[in-house]
Structure formats: structure tokens, C-alpha cells
Design a protein around this motif. Structure first.
Motif, PDB file in Angstrom:
ATOM      1  N   SER C 214      21.848  20.304 -16.311  1.00 30.02           N
ATOM      2  CA  SER C 214      22.958  20.886 -16.735  1.00 30.02           C
ATOM      3  C   SER C 214      23.942  19.932 -17.983  1.00 30.02           C
ATOM      4  O   SER C 214      24.184  18.634 -17.506  1.00 30.02           O
ATOM      5  N   PHE C 215      23.763  20.147 -18.937  1.00 38.80           N
ATOM      6  CA  PHE C 215      24.912  19.248 -19.405  1.00 38.80           C
ATOM      7  C   PHE C 215      26.282  19.697 -19.974  1.00 38.80           C
ATOM      8  O   PHE C 215      27.163  18.821 -20.794  1.00 38.80           O
ATOM      9  N   SER C 216      25.953  20.686 -19.677  1.00 39.22           N
ATOM     10  CA  SER C 216      27.659  21.710 -20.166  1.00 39.22           C
ATOM     11  C   SER C 216      27.590  23.238 -19.516  1.00 39.22           C
ATOM     12  O   SER C 216      26.451  23.460 -19.463  1.00 39.22           O
ATOM     13  N   VAL C 217      28.402  23.318 -19.490  1.00 39.15           N
ATOM     14  CA  VAL C 217      28.570  24.947 -19.102  1.00 39.15           C
ATOM     15  C   VAL C 217      28.023  26.530 -20.131  1.00 39.15           C
ATOM     16  O   VAL C 217      26.974  27.195 -20.248  1.00 39.15           O
ATOM     17  N   GLN C 218      28.297  25.437 -21.585  1.00 37.91           N
ATOM     18  CA  GLN C 218      27.282  26.501 -22.565  1.00 37.91           C
ATOM     19  C   GLN C 218      25.675  26.040 -22.522  1.00 37.91           C
ATOM     20  O   GLN C 218      25.069  27.546 -22.737  1.00 37.91           O
ATOM     21  N   GLN C 219      25.418  25.375 -22.270  1.00 34.63           N
ATOM     22  CA  GLN C 219      23.884  25.202 -22.297  1.00 34.63           C
ATOM     23  C   GLN C 219      22.972  25.610 -20.443  1.00 34.63           C
ATOM     24  O   GLN C 219      21.707  26.636 -21.161  1.00 34.63           O
ATOM     25  N   THR C 220      23.714  25.563 -19.730  1.00 31.30           N
ATOM     26  CA  THR C 220      23.117  26.452 -19.005  1.00 31.30           C
ATOM     27  C   THR C 220      23.562  28.123 -19.047  1.00 31.30           C
ATOM     28  O   THR C 220      22.566  28.397 -18.250  1.00 31.30           O
ATOM     29  N   LEU C 221      24.997  28.225 -19.411  1.00 35.78           N
ATOM     30  CA  LEU C 221      24.773  29.634 -20.027  1.00 35.78           C
ATOM     31  C   LEU C 221      23.611  30.074 -20.971  1.00 35.78           C
ATOM     32  O   LEU C 221      22.950  31.500 -20.375  1.00 35.78           O
ATOM     33  N   PHE C 222      23.157  30.036 -21.977  1.00 35.00           N
ATOM     34  CA  PHE C 222      22.384  30.265 -22.894  1.00 35.00           C
ATOM     35  C   PHE C 222      20.881  30.209 -21.727  1.00 35.00           C
ATOM     36  O   PHE C 222      20.134  30.782 -22.206  1.00 35.00           O
ATOM     37  N   ALA C 223      20.642  29.029 -21.125  1.00 34.25           N
ATOM     38  CA  ALA C 223      19.397  28.722 -19.880  1.00 34.25           C
ATOM     39  C   ALA C 223      19.702  30.147 -19.504  1.00 34.25           C
ATOM     40  O   ALA C 223      17.699  30.947 -19.236  1.00 34.25           O
ATOM     41  N   MET C 224      20.247  30.688 -18.708  1.00 33.37           N
ATOM     42  CA  MET C 224      20.884  32.103 -18.176  1.00 33.37           C
ATOM     43  C   MET C 224      20.110  32.771 -18.855  1.00 33.37           C
ATOM     44  O   MET C 224      19.336  33.811 -18.335  1.00 33.37           O
ATOM     45  N   GLY C 225      20.849  33.102 -19.605  1.00 31.02           N
ATOM     46  CA  GLY C 225      20.782  34.638 -21.049  1.00 31.02           C
ATOM     47  C   GLY C 225      19.077  34.542 -21.297  1.00 31.02           C
ATOM     48  O   GLY C 225      18.402  34.990 -21.226  1.00 31.02           O
ATOM     49  N   GLN C 226      18.814  33.188 -21.897  1.00 27.21           N
ATOM     50  CA  GLN C 226      17.434  32.985 -23.009  1.00 27.21           C
ATOM     51  C   GLN C 226      15.949  33.425 -21.024  1.00 27.21           C
ATOM     52  O   GLN C 226      15.437  34.133 -21.768  1.00 27.21           O
ATOM     53  N   ALA C 227      16.367  33.195 -20.317  1.00 28.91           N
ATOM     54  CA  ALA C 227      15.279  33.417 -19.068  1.00 28.91           C
ATOM     55  C   ALA C 227      15.338  34.683 -19.165  1.00 28.91           C
ATOM     56  O   ALA C 227      14.210  35.364 -19.091  1.00 28.91           O
ATOM     57  N   VAL C 228      15.989  34.952 -18.808  1.00 32.33           N
ATOM     58  CA  VAL C 228      16.376  36.947 -18.586  1.00 32.33           C
ATOM     59  C   VAL C 228      15.825  37.516 -19.938  1.00 32.33           C
ATOM     60  O   VAL C 228      14.673  38.214 -19.076  1.00 32.33           O
ATOM     61  N   LEU C 229      16.152  37.507 -20.961  1.00 33.96           N
ATOM     62  CA  LEU C 229      15.296  37.951 -22.352  1.00 33.96           C
ATOM     63  C   LEU C 229      13.908  37.738 -21.902  1.00 33.96           C
ATOM     64  O   LEU C 229      13.299  38.839 -22.747  1.00 33.96           O
ATOM     65  N   GLU C 230      13.413  36.010 -21.336  1.00 33.74           N
ATOM     66  CA  GLU C 230      12.087  35.773 -21.503  1.00 33.74           C
ATOM     67  C   GLU C 230      11.678  36.968 -20.653  1.00 33.74           C
ATOM     68  O   GLU C 230      10.181  36.779 -20.544  1.00 33.74           O
ATOM     69  N   THR C 231      11.786  37.158 -19.334  1.00 32.33           N
ATOM     70  CA  THR C 231      10.952  37.353 -18.794  1.00 32.33           C
ATOM     71  C   THR C 231      11.048  38.640 -17.934  1.00 32.33           C
ATOM     72  O   THR C 231      10.647  40.339 -17.508  1.00 32.33           O
ATOM     73  N   HIS C 232      12.091  39.717 -19.269  1.00 37.06           N
ATOM     74  CA  HIS C 232      12.420  40.679 -19.505  1.00 37.06           C
ATOM     75  C   HIS C 232      12.054  41.551 -20.377  1.00 37.06           C
ATOM     76  O   HIS C 232      13.475  42.000 -21.084  1.00 37.06           O
ATOM     77  N   ALA C 233      11.409  41.795 -21.099  1.00 38.00           N
ATOM     78  CA  ALA C 233      11.130  42.075 -22.817  1.00 38.00           C
ATOM     79  C   ALA C 233      12.125  43.298 -22.585  1.00 38.00           C
ATOM     80  O   ALA C 233      12.166  43.649 -23.915  1.00 38.00           O
TER      81      ALA C 233
END
Lengths: 281, 281, 281, 281
Positions: C214-233
């Protein structure tokens, strides 16, 4: 289907600040809680971890304390507006700044009929609130009250409602009406003195609540909002939220004690929640 | 080595009760929280599951509501005493009954200088409290205040304390002193009117807090207790608990802004906790 | 300028319900908090005190308990949808019904490696949530998590941010990252099994949080959301709110003790609040 | 009759501390809340405002953080004892030092069956606690659990209790038993490993609660305490406090729905409170 950043914001919440304003003859004590929230060009921070456009929330907090010295002198609305302006004008990546302030109530101690010059007592649960949102073009100012705990022991009925299979509530023409009211109002014309207007609106809310012959929380809520709009030409609209803090008659008759509408179970949960905006055509 | 039941008690906590006392010209609204706790011959209940000497806590709760109609008319002390007596005299297995009551503050609304006959506003965080404990021989009555949030902006110093390796606190001869005070007092001679005495003791506590030139919380606490004992001959001793709600000067000088003892960080945690009993020889 | 009723709603909040679902070999225990909110033709109730179109909030509460017997069998989403449907279809004056349910976590006790058939232990602060809003034409279903308290002791940096006059925060390439996360997601395609999908999304959120550099909370937050969308069509978008529960390094060096990034002040306030929606193009 | 200072103490409460213990292969994360309270020769501080024997609570707080680096490595009992010793041995005016520590539960995240080396999730409401009190001669160590929320859906009855005029509770041979348990135990023989003993006692408490055929909270409480003493020879006595978190059957029969002991109103207030010490002869 590409994944992208949607609406986003960040900021510092729960900045607890107190201030002594030192007048020659007495001290004015103020205590506020400040929330700052910024929107703007933060996409790279989210997608690449690039913090070059991020003003840390720690710095936002420091800024609130630093600017309070010269700029928190009158109303919370004025200070919130100053802060929103500051973040918007000094941070070009910021497109919208929102500052929310809640003021904790303190009253000068009354000893032998005189206000003490520097001793205070907490003024209850009630808080004064404001939310200021500013962008390059517009500014929105909301003033309000939170946690105004008010109660009347009569002049409140609740009858002639829908009955269905699941109805167990009994009609009553004389119940306790209690609420922890939230009010928020906006302006057609900004007041010269937010504090004077706050006190005036608060007085109308109390007065209307106390005097209203209530058929329901909805009706009392509407009457309160209507009275504020009727007496304050500059107020555009008012939102009122009135949780019904139920005082349920305790069934004394099961013990062969006469029910005379005296003894109640005071409950916090569950609670009815009534909310509405009263506005102008 | 045999295992056995030691000290034990049971009862109902958080019984929330409100009452309307209907006077001809106005309504008196009271809201209290009642805790009941019983000690006695409950060994078989614990060791054998024999409930024949157990008055259910649900019944204790019903009893509080039922007896409030005729017996909660004046002070919380009088009602607590009545309840303790009731449980002790009607339940022969009970050897000690403790009843604790906390009263929530409501004030009649003041509109155009007049108290409204039936509309109330919450009177703040402060609560009036009592604990009554009664057995076959003795009764102990304690009166008190809880959550009395008071603050002064000057006349408070803290200097000349121990310095050691871990000291970072700076001495100050002018700080904010704030506390959420708890007071509890007992009696050599029971007052004729608990409410009058409560108001009188509360007034002395506020007055002493406001007027004291404080060198420490300890000294102010002692002065407050001493003043109560000096002015109330019937009070045996008073316990005071004063958490130090720190208002820490914000370091403006790091931003080249002059420190004039105006801007503070208001904190809840961690907090100093000072407690003492002031008594008579 | 006429005064009129604007947007309004009413309902029952904080309906606390628990259910035992009795399977042959074990009991399933569920505990939920339900909020109901209705919009519709309530103008006369506000303006005239006419309650003939008001279904009392007490009846709404009774309805929740009554319908839970047959209709709260699987996910909170299914029950919320059933309730929203019920209010909408039985009350013709209602145009929109919103039902919000929060499920409290309980886990079967694990004794000697076996799940106990009927003894439970609380599963922490985390809650599962849903909001269902239904009108004559549309239904909106949101699923989520609240109060998910997660923390990592490394792989979190915060550097290269804006410095200005009010900056005091030090850059760090190794800090504690802690948050009490809220997540809410909506659907392009409703899942066959909300509970399975909840568990799967929760797992992706934890896994991404744990593994992210993590470089910031923002970046981790985005990564978490992105991972959910990528894995749950079937997930349309996800909103994440991550208050930064700061663990601030305690300054040991002022006592000539070496700082090795071990000892921290754990704080609740003030807190950074980062929020964003991650969506699809 | 002279007025004098009675029992008194002061200290710092709510010192929030987190620590990373850096093992080669993983990080151990600990979060604790520490309260320090000192008794001693503080009369002059109270009566004369002489602070020369006062170690400021701010310094106490700093000391907790500073000593945590080298001395908070194992159990909270060991750290509390070290702190109590420190204050007693370095401050000659202190006659008794009490240190109370509460540990917040965090569990390493379990991903694909493996514990993550540095990512944690909150382990629920349950806290581990200790109170250490030390004077020149004696040391008292208490270990415990707080806020252990446990529940069983059957094997709990409550019958054959006293009925009187105010009884409305119905007897039941099958109810939900739920509590937020507090346990505190003392020692005849100090354990070699407080943490191992904590885990072992916690396991006995859960196991006994789950397996007990309960006739009352009192009986289950006693069984839990008895089981701890029977299985832990070094434990002197155990205090248990079990608020009864009532789950009240919702009356479905009033709607002509069959009651099958499935649907309950989950309540927080009012609550029965059962407390007892189980000890050895």
C-alpha cells in the motif's frame, strides 16, 4: 468492461477543538467538532498510489487548529465557510470542499443570579450544526440543530390509523410525545447573523412543539417546519427528523391498579422515525 | 478442598421508568433508571437449580413500575427506600436489598419567560443519583450527582510536580480545567428534604469549582468536598471523582503563529482520574 | 410563496429480532436488526393530522416479527425483499418501501474440534448488511459488510504527499494500516445465493487488503474494490468506506530509547476518512 | 469536628497502546488499554496544592509507552506487574500501585488455511483483562475475561420460582440463554504461563456453559465457576457476572400463528444481572 474509479472523497473527521475567546471582562468558551471532506483530482492516488495531489488528513487537521485562532470568532457557519474557502483556494486539485461543524453547548454558570466570567456548565445533549459545501461556482450553507431532546406530557394523540391483521397498538388521545429532533435548514437569503437566526429558529421549533395539538408526529413535524418558514423569510426549506422516543403506558390494570396515564416504560428501541422536508412552492 | 458459593447477588438493572405527576396547573415529568439487587438465601438456586426462593428479575421490574404509581412522588431517595423496604419485608429469604436510582434531567420549557405547563427540554448530561442498601438492622442512604460536566477557562495551574526521565508535560499557571464530576455523599443526619439538600450541595460544588484558585485537580476536589461538609452539617462524608478532561494547547508556534493560550485539542482519552473521600474526624 | 411538504418518509427502526431455525441435528441462531421506511401518499397526515393512510410503525414492527417465522429462512437479502414486497403490495398508499437489515455475527462454539449443535459465541464487530428499496417498477438490492475491523502491521507506506505550511506528518514507508471498513455492492445480475456471494466477496476484500503493497489508503481501497469487480462478474459496483484508525508511533527517542517501529498510540479520533465507489465503465 | 482527607488515589486511565512484536517469520500485533492508579502520601497535594510528591498522570502515560518496548513481551499480567513494580519502587511516596490492563482481541487472518504473517482481523467483543495491585508487602494478581458474548438456543429452563401479585413471567423449560460474561479469578499458586492458563480457563467456561442443563442463570454460573476450580488447582476463587441478555418469545399466537419457539425479541434493557464468587473452603 473496464473498471474505474467513481465518486470519491477523503478528509479528516472528528477534529476536536476548543477555543477561549478572551474578552476583557469574561472568557467565551467554545467547543466544536470539525469534519473536512475534499473531492477533486485524486484518480492517480487511487489507481497508481501517486500521492502528489494528496493533502494529508493530518495536515487538514493542523490547518483547522491553525486557522481557528484568527478565523473562528463568531458563528460555526462563518468558520466552516472560511475553511472550505481555504482548502478550495489553496489546493488547485480540489474541486469541492465540504466542512461540517458541530458545536457542543456550554453555558456560563449562573451563581447568585450572575453569569460567572469564566466557569461553564455543559448545556445538554443539543448541538448546533452546519454543513458548508463549496466548489468553483457554488456554495451551499446548511444550518441546523442535532440531538434536541424535547418532550410533552399531553396534547398528543394517535388515532384513526390503519388497522390490519398485525395491529396491536391501542388508539390514544393523550400520550407522551418525545423526540431527539434533528433540524437542518437552507437559505434563500443568507442571514446577517447566523447565531441570532439559530436562536430564533430554535425558539420557533420549541414553541410550536409545545403548543401544537398533535394528531401524529408527522403533523407536529410539519407544523414546526411550517412555522419556521412562515417566520423566517430567508429560509428556503427545512428538513426535520423526529425519532419517536416511545413512552409506553405500563399495564397496571393486570395488577388491579387503576390506570391513570401516569406510569410509562421509557424505551430507546425500537423507535419510529419520521422525517420530512418542508419547503416553498 | 471443597468448592462453595461465596458472596452473590442478583437483580434487575436498567429499568427505565417515566412518570407524569398531574398537578392541577401543570404536569411534572420524571424519568428514572432503576437497578435492584438482592442478597439472601440463594445457595440452593446456585448449587441445585432450586428456584423456590427466587423472585424473578422480571417480577422485580414489574414491582418497580407498580409501586411507582403510589410511591414515587417526591425524591428518588424516598422511592429507593420504599422499594428496598418492600423487597426486604415481603421476601423473607432476602437479607439485603439494594436499590439504585438515577434521575434524568428534564426542565420545563421557558417560553417568553414563563415555564410551559407540560413541555420539557432535556437538562443536559447531569444526573441525580441515589443508592439505598437495607438489611434487617441497618439502612444506608447515599445521594449523589453523576456526569456533571463543568469547566473553567482560567484560575487553574499545575506546576512544581515531580520531573523524571519520562516527563514531557510543561508546567502551566493558566490552563483549562474540565471534568465530568461524580459526587456521592452520606449522612450523619438524614435531611427533611433530599431535593432541597441536593440543590444546595450542587450549588456549593459549582460555586467552589468556579471560585477556586486551583493548583491541581486534587486541591480543587478537596476544596469542593470541604465546602460541602462545612456548609452541610448533616453530611457525613463525600466522595468525589473528577476525570481530567484535558484540553491540550495546540502548538501554534510550529507554524510561526503566536501562542496566546487560545486554541486547544479537546480530548477524551487518555484521561487523568482523581478520586478522594472527604470526611470528618 | 406557499409552504408545502417535500420529500418525506416514516417507518420503524431498530427492530431487534432473533430466530432459532431448528434443524434435526443442530440449531441455527440468527440475530438481526431491521429498519423499515415507507414513502407514499402521506400529505394529509402531515397537513391535516389525518392518519387514515398511516400504517403505524408499531404495526410495521409486529409485521417484521410475524413474517420472520415463515420468510426469514435464508439470506437477509431474501427476507428484506419479502418485507419490502409485503408493505408495497398490501398498502396501496405506499409508493416506495425500503427495508434495511443488519445481521449480527454468531459462530457455533468449537469444542474439541467439533461445532457445538446449539451453543454460540459472538463473531466480532463485523455485521452483514442489506438495503432493499422497491417501488411499483424497480427494485434495488444492495449487499454489504459493516464494521469489518482489519489491520496490517506492514506493507503500508505514505510518502510523497503535498507539504505546506501546516504539514507536520512525517513520511513513512512502514506503518500500521488499520480500518473499520464498510462495503456495499450492487448487482448487474442477482446471485443465486447471496450468502455464498457475501462470503466470496468478503474473502476477496480480506485477501486483497492483506496482500496489497500500500502507498495510501486510497490505493488499497481501490485495489480491494477492483479485485471484487474482477472476480465477481455480477457485481455492478462497490462502495468502500475506510476510516483510518491511526496507530501513531510513540516518540521513544525523546527518552533516548531507540525507535524500532514497535510502540504506537492507538487512536480513535481524529480519523482520516477515505471513501470511493469502484464501478464499471 | 475537623474535616480531613480520607481514602484517595489518582492515575491515568485509557492509555491506548499497540505493539508490533517482530518475529523473523511473522509479526505479533497486540493492542491494550492501560489504567494506572496510585495511592500514597498525597495529603499536602489535596490540602495545600503542594505538587512536590505528584508524578503527573501525563508522565505515568509516557512511562507505560516507554516501558512497553522492553517489558511488554508476553502476558498482560507480566506487564502489569512490571509497571506496578516500577511505580512502587521509583516513587517512594507511593504506597500502593494498581495497574489494570485490558487486551483487545486480534486474530491473524486465515487465508487458504494459512495464518497470514502480518494481517489481522478483530477477534470480537471479548477482552482479556488483568488487575495487579502491589504495596510494600503484598501483591495481588487477578486475571479475567470481559464481554464474552455467549448464547445457547436450548438446554435452559426457568421454572418453579416465586409467584406473587406482580408476577407476569411465564415458566419455560426451553429458552434462549445469552450473556455477556465477565470472569475474574485469583490464584493460590501463580501459573508459569498466564496465557496458557487463560486459554484453558476460557475453554472450561465455554464448555461448561454449552453443556450445562440449566435451571437458572445462577445454576449455570455456579457450574461454570465450579468447573474452573475443579480443573485448575492453582485458582483460588473466581468471580462471575452474567447479565441476562433476554430473548423474549414474540407473541405470534395473537395473530393466529403457531408458536414454535422460533421468533424472539432481542433486548438489551432491562436486564437481569447475576453475580457470584465461587471459592474454596
Amino acid at each position: 468492461m473496464k473498471i474505474r474509479l467513481g465518486e470519491n472523497s477523503y478528509g479528516k473527521n472528528a477534529v476536536q477543538l476548543s477555543k477561549i475567546i478572551r474578552h476583557p471582562a469574561y472568557h467565551e468558551f467554545r467547543q466544536i467538532t470539525v469534519n473536512v471532506s475534499l473531492k477533486g483530482d485524486f484518480e492517480e492516488a487511487h489507481t497508481n498510489g501517486d500521492n502528489s495531489k494528496i493533502l494529508p488528513t493530518d495536515t487538514q487537521k493542523n490547518t483547522v487548529y491553525a486557522l481557528a485562532k484568527d478565523h473562528f470568532k463568531t458563528s460555526i457557519e462563518d468558520f466552516a465557510l472560511y475553511l472550505a474557502n481555504h482548502f478550495l483556494s489553496t489546493q488547485e486539485q480540489v474541486t469541492t470542499a465540504t466542512v461540517e461543524i458541530l458545536e457542543h453547548p456550554f453555558q456560563r454558570m449562573l451563581l447568585d443570579g450572575n453569569e460567572h466570567p469564566h466557569a461553564y456548565i455543559s448545556g445538554g445533549s443539543e448541538k448546533r450544526t452546519t454543513i458548508v459545501t463549496k466548489d468553483a461556482v457554488n456554495v451551499s450553507i446548511t444550518s441546523g440543530i442535532a440531538d434536541l431532546l424535547i418532550l410533552k406530557t399531553t396534547d398528543s394523540a394517535f388515532e384513526k390509523y390503519i388497522k390490519d391483521r398485525y395491529t396491536t397498538l391501542k388508539e390514544t388521545n393523550d400520550r407522551i410525545l418525545a423526540t431527539k429532533c434533528i433540524a437542518r435548514w437552507t437559505f434563500d437569503k443568507l442571514p446577517a447573523d447566523y447565531t441570532a437566526q439559530y436562536n430564533s429558529i430554535r425558539d420557533v421549533l420549541l414553541r410550536t412543539f409545545a403548543g401544537h395539538k398533535s394528531f401524529s408526529v408527522q403533523q407536529t413535524l410539519f407544523a414546526m417546519g411550517q412555522a419556521v418558514l412562515e417566520t423566517h423569510a430567508g429560509v428556503r426549506e427545512i428538513y426535520l427528523e423526529m425519532p419517536n422516543k416511545h413512552h409506553i403506558p405500563f399495564n397496571l390494570e393486570q395488577f388491579n391498579i387503576q390506570h391513570e396515564n401516569e406510569i410509562f416504560i421509557a424505551t430507546d428501541e425500537p423507535y419510529g422515525l419520521i422525517a420530512a422536508t418542508i419547503t416553498r412552492e
